[in-house]
Design a protein around this motif. Structure first.
Motif, PDB file in Angstrom:
ATOM      1  N   GLU A   1      22.282  26.028  28.677  1.00  0.00           N
ATOM      2  CA  GLU A   1      23.657  25.713  29.057  1.00  0.00           C
ATOM      3  C   GLU A   1      24.110  24.421  28.384  1.00  0.00           C
ATOM      4  O   GLU A   1      25.229  24.335  27.863  1.00  0.00           O
ATOM      5  CB  GLU A   1      23.748  25.591  30.575  1.00  0.00           C
ATOM      6  CG  GLU A   1      25.158  25.411  31.103  1.00  0.00           C
ATOM      7  CD  GLU A   1      25.182  25.365  32.625  1.00  0.00           C
ATOM      8  OE1 GLU A   1      25.921  26.143  33.230  1.00  0.00           O
ATOM      9  OE2 GLU A   1      24.441  24.539  33.219  1.00  0.00           O
ATOM     10  N   ALA A   2      23.244  23.409  28.393  1.00  0.00           N
ATOM     11  CA  ALA A   2      23.589  22.115  27.805  1.00  0.00           C
ATOM     12  C   ALA A   2      23.768  22.206  26.294  1.00  0.00           C
ATOM     13  O   ALA A   2      24.607  21.514  25.709  1.00  0.00           O
ATOM     14  CB  ALA A   2      22.513  21.083  28.146  1.00  0.00           C
ATOM     15  N   LEU A   3      22.986  23.087  25.653  1.00  0.00           N
ATOM     16  CA  LEU A   3      23.028  23.211  24.195  1.00  0.00           C
ATOM     17  C   LEU A   3      24.011  24.266  23.712  1.00  0.00           C
ATOM     18  O   LEU A   3      24.281  24.367  22.516  1.00  0.00           O
ATOM     19  CB  LEU A   3      21.632  23.557  23.664  1.00  0.00           C
ATOM     20  CG  LEU A   3      20.538  22.501  23.811  1.00  0.00           C
ATOM     21  CD1 LEU A   3      19.192  23.074  23.386  1.00  0.00           C
ATOM     22  CD2 LEU A   3      20.871  21.259  23.005  1.00  0.00           C
ATOM     23  N   GLY A   4      24.522  25.092  24.653  1.00  0.00           N
ATOM     24  CA  GLY A   4      25.345  26.219  24.245  1.00  0.00           C
ATOM     25  C   GLY A   4      24.506  27.236  23.489  1.00  0.00           C
ATOM     26  O   GLY A   4      24.984  27.882  22.549  1.00  0.00           O
ATOM     27  N   GLY A   5      23.241  27.366  23.886  1.00  0.00           N
ATOM     28  CA  GLY A   5      22.305  28.231  23.180  1.00  0.00           C
ATOM     29  C   GLY A   5      21.993  29.507  23.922  1.00  0.00           C
ATOM     30  O   GLY A   5      22.644  29.859  24.916  1.00  0.00           O
ATOM     31  N   THR A   6      20.979  30.209  23.446  1.00  0.00           N
ATOM     32  CA  THR A   6      20.518  31.461  24.045  1.00  0.00           C
ATOM     33  C   THR A   6      19.258  31.201  24.855  1.00  0.00           C
ATOM     34  O   THR A   6      18.360  30.483  24.406  1.00  0.00           O
ATOM     35  CB  THR A   6      20.211  32.512  22.951  1.00  0.00           C
ATOM     36  OG1 THR A   6      21.410  32.791  22.229  1.00  0.00           O
ATOM     37  CG2 THR A   6      19.685  33.803  23.559  1.00  0.00           C
ATOM     38  N   PHE A   7      19.185  31.797  26.040  1.00  0.00           N
ATOM     39  CA  PHE A   7      18.015  31.666  26.900  1.00  0.00           C
ATOM     40  C   PHE A   7      17.035  32.790  26.554  1.00  0.00           C
ATOM     41  O   PHE A   7      17.380  33.964  26.614  1.00  0.00           O
ATOM     42  CB  PHE A   7      18.447  31.767  28.371  1.00  0.00           C
ATOM     43  CG  PHE A   7      17.301  31.808  29.344  1.00  0.00           C
ATOM     44  CD1 PHE A   7      16.732  30.642  29.824  1.00  0.00           C
ATOM     45  CD2 PHE A   7      16.807  33.022  29.798  1.00  0.00           C
ATOM     46  CE1 PHE A   7      15.680  30.678  30.737  1.00  0.00           C
ATOM     47  CE2 PHE A   7      15.758  33.071  30.716  1.00  0.00           C
ATOM     48  CZ  PHE A   7      15.195  31.901  31.184  1.00  0.00           C
ATOM     49  N   VAL A   8      15.817  32.413  26.157  1.00  0.00           N
ATOM     50  CA  VAL A   8      14.777  33.400  25.831  1.00  0.00           C
ATOM     51  C   VAL A   8      13.592  33.167  26.753  1.00  0.00           C
ATOM     52  O   VAL A   8      13.047  32.061  26.806  1.00  0.00           O
ATOM     53  CB  VAL A   8      14.325  33.287  24.358  1.00  0.00           C
ATOM     54  CG1 VAL A   8      13.239  34.313  24.055  1.00  0.00           C
ATOM     55  CG2 VAL A   8      15.515  33.460  23.422  1.00  0.00           C
ATOM     56  N   ASN A   9      13.199  34.210  27.476  1.00  0.00           N
ATOM     57  CA  ASN A   9      12.055  34.115  28.377  1.00  0.00           C
ATOM     58  C   ASN A   9      10.933  34.997  27.848  1.00  0.00           C
ATOM     59  O   ASN A   9      11.082  36.210  27.735  1.00  0.00           O
ATOM     60  CB  ASN A   9      12.450  34.554  29.793  1.00  0.00           C
ATOM     61  CG  ASN A   9      11.298  34.406  30.779  1.00  0.00           C
ATOM     62  OD1 ASN A   9      10.388  35.225  30.812  1.00  0.00           O
ATOM     63  ND2 ASN A   9      11.362  33.366  31.581  1.00  0.00           N
ATOM     64  N   LEU A  10       9.810  34.366  27.493  1.00  0.00           N
ATOM     65  CA  LEU A  10       8.624  35.109  27.070  1.00  0.00           C
ATOM     66  C   LEU A  10       7.699  35.203  28.274  1.00  0.00           C
ATOM     67  O   LEU A  10       7.272  34.181  28.819  1.00  0.00           O
ATOM     68  CB  LEU A  10       7.919  34.392  25.914  1.00  0.00           C
ATOM     69  CG  LEU A  10       8.711  34.267  24.613  1.00  0.00           C
ATOM     70  CD1 LEU A  10       7.900  33.515  23.570  1.00  0.00           C
ATOM     71  CD2 LEU A  10       9.110  35.634  24.082  1.00  0.00           C
ATOM     72  N   THR A  11       7.373  36.410  28.694  1.00  0.00           N
ATOM     73  CA  THR A  11       6.611  36.594  29.918  1.00  0.00           C
ATOM     74  C   THR A  11       5.489  37.607  29.703  1.00  0.00           C
ATOM     75  O   THR A  11       5.174  37.963  28.572  1.00  0.00           O
ATOM     76  CB  THR A  11       7.567  37.022  31.057  1.00  0.00           C
ATOM     77  OG1 THR A  11       6.838  37.129  32.279  1.00  0.00           O
ATOM     78  CG2 THR A  11       8.258  38.339  30.742  1.00  0.00           C
ATOM     79  N   ASN A  12       4.868  38.084  30.802  1.00  0.00           N
ATOM     80  CA  ASN A  12       3.725  38.990  30.665  1.00  0.00           C
ATOM     81  C   ASN A  12       4.115  40.466  30.724  1.00  0.00           C
ATOM     82  O   ASN A  12       3.252  41.339  30.773  1.00  0.00           O
ATOM     83  CB  ASN A  12       2.672  38.681  31.731  1.00  0.00           C
ATOM     84  CG  ASN A  12       3.204  38.842  33.143  1.00  0.00           C
ATOM     85  OD1 ASN A  12       4.397  39.081  33.337  1.00  0.00           O
ATOM     86  ND2 ASN A  12       2.345  38.694  34.129  1.00  0.00           N
ATOM     87  N   VAL A  13       5.417  40.745  30.772  1.00  0.00           N
ATOM     88  CA  VAL A  13       5.910  42.118  30.681  1.00  0.00           C
ATOM     89  C   VAL A  13       6.962  42.172  29.574  1.00  0.00           C
ATOM     90  O   VAL A  13       7.444  41.134  29.125  1.00  0.00           O
ATOM     91  CB  VAL A  13       6.524  42.614  32.021  1.00  0.00           C
ATOM     92  CG1 VAL A  13       5.436  42.810  33.063  1.00  0.00           C
ATOM     93  CG2 VAL A  13       7.579  41.646  32.530  1.00  0.00           C
ATOM     94  N   ASP A  14       7.308  43.387  29.146  1.00  0.00           N
ATOM     95  CA  ASP A  14       8.198  43.519  27.985  1.00  0.00           C
ATOM     96  C   ASP A  14       9.662  43.676  28.372  1.00  0.00           C
ATOM     97  O   ASP A  14      10.428  44.321  27.661  1.00  0.00           O
ATOM     98  CB  ASP A  14       7.756  44.690  27.104  1.00  0.00           C
ATOM     99  CG  ASP A  14       7.762  46.026  27.841  1.00  0.00           C
ATOM    100  OD1 ASP A  14       7.997  46.030  29.073  1.00  0.00           O
ATOM    101  OD2 ASP A  14       7.528  47.063  27.191  1.00  0.00           O
ATOM    102  N   GLY A  15      10.058  43.080  29.492  1.00  0.00           N
ATOM    103  CA  GLY A  15      11.459  43.130  29.892  1.00  0.00           C
ATOM    104  C   GLY A  15      11.607  43.140  31.395  1.00  0.00           C
ATOM    105  O   GLY A  15      10.655  42.865  32.133  1.00  0.00           O
ATOM    106  N   ILE A  16      12.808  43.455  31.854  1.00  0.00           N
ATOM    107  CA  ILE A  16      13.116  43.504  33.284  1.00  0.00           C
ATOM    108  C   ILE A  16      13.093  44.955  33.742  1.00  0.00           C
ATOM    109  O   ILE A  16      13.713  45.822  33.121  1.00  0.00           O
ATOM    110  CB  ILE A  16      14.493  42.875  33.560  1.00  0.00           C
ATOM    111  CG1 ILE A  16      14.470  41.383  33.192  1.00  0.00           C
ATOM    112  CG2 ILE A  16      14.896  43.058  35.025  1.00  0.00           C
ATOM    113  CD1 ILE A  16      15.824  40.717  33.249  1.00  0.00           C
TER     114      ILE A  16
END
Length: 208
Positions: free
Chosen positions: A56-71
């Motif tokens: 939000e502060a950077l006006g960027g994209t949020f990327v979440n790398l987790t242990n599953v391949d999506g929601i």
């Protein structure tokens, strides 16, 4: 989380060595050629929220790398018929989290506070597997990738929610959203609070 962040900061040669908690400094550190590293910020909220606040502060994209391949619409480690979303709207994501209780170990990989931050600023977001770096590279370079994109429906589009074709092919089963349970009021005797009376802060009542 801050100790882990300190470890990462010292493991990456190009990282700023101080663990940050002021989101406004992210741009300054990046412009200096260093990688900003953050840890936890508010007790009881995950570092997902920190990542969302930085985006939000950077006006960027949020990327979440987790242990599953999506929601997924349910826990894929428990339900073999769980279906992954190719795309999901902010509203649908919040609904999924609310139905799961927004607790540690929940089925949805992001916490409620994080999703509310993404929703309020319409931050572009994606959830990918952290175990597949080639897939991550494909996303970064604009190629086809496996994951879930979180976005607001476009004008004239009723919803952004869509399941991954490979997950839903040949299936006519509809997933019915879980009904919200009515909250029961509990009366406490006396005004004295014990150690078990503490409740984590409500994301809806915190001014991030």
């Amino acid at each position: 989380t801050r100790v882990n962040a300190l470890l990462i900061a010292h493991a990456l040669p190009a990282a700023h060595k101080q663990v940050l908690d002021d989101f406004s400094r992210a741009r300054e550190i990046i412009d200096s050629g260093k990688i900003p590293v953050f840890g936890g910020h508010i007790p009881f909220f995950t570092t997902d929220s920190v990542g969302a606040l930085i985006a939000e502060a950077l006006g960027g994209t949020f990327v979440n790398l987790t242990n599953v391949d999506g929601i997924y619409d349910s826990n894929p480690s428990v339900n073999s018929e769980a279906r992954r979303f190719d795309e999901i709207s902010y509203a649908k994501l919040v609904e999924l989290i609310m139905s799961s209780g927004s607790t540690p170990g929940q089925n949805v990989v992001l916490d409620l506070a994080c999703c509310l931050i993404l929703q309020r600023s319409k931050i572009p977001a994606v959830v990918l597997s952290g175990n597949d770096m080639s897939n991550f590279s494909s996303y970064i370079n604009g190629y086809t990738f496996t994951g879930t994109v979180i976005r607001e429906p476009m004008f004239g589009e009723e919803t952004a929610d869509s399941y991954a074709p490979e997950a839903s092919a040949g299936s006519d089963t509809e997933i019915t959203p879980a009904k919200k349970k009515k909250r029961k009021s509990v009366k406490r005797k006396g005004n004295r609070k014990g150690k078990d009376d503490y409740s984590p802060p409500n994301p809806y009542q915190i001014d991030f």
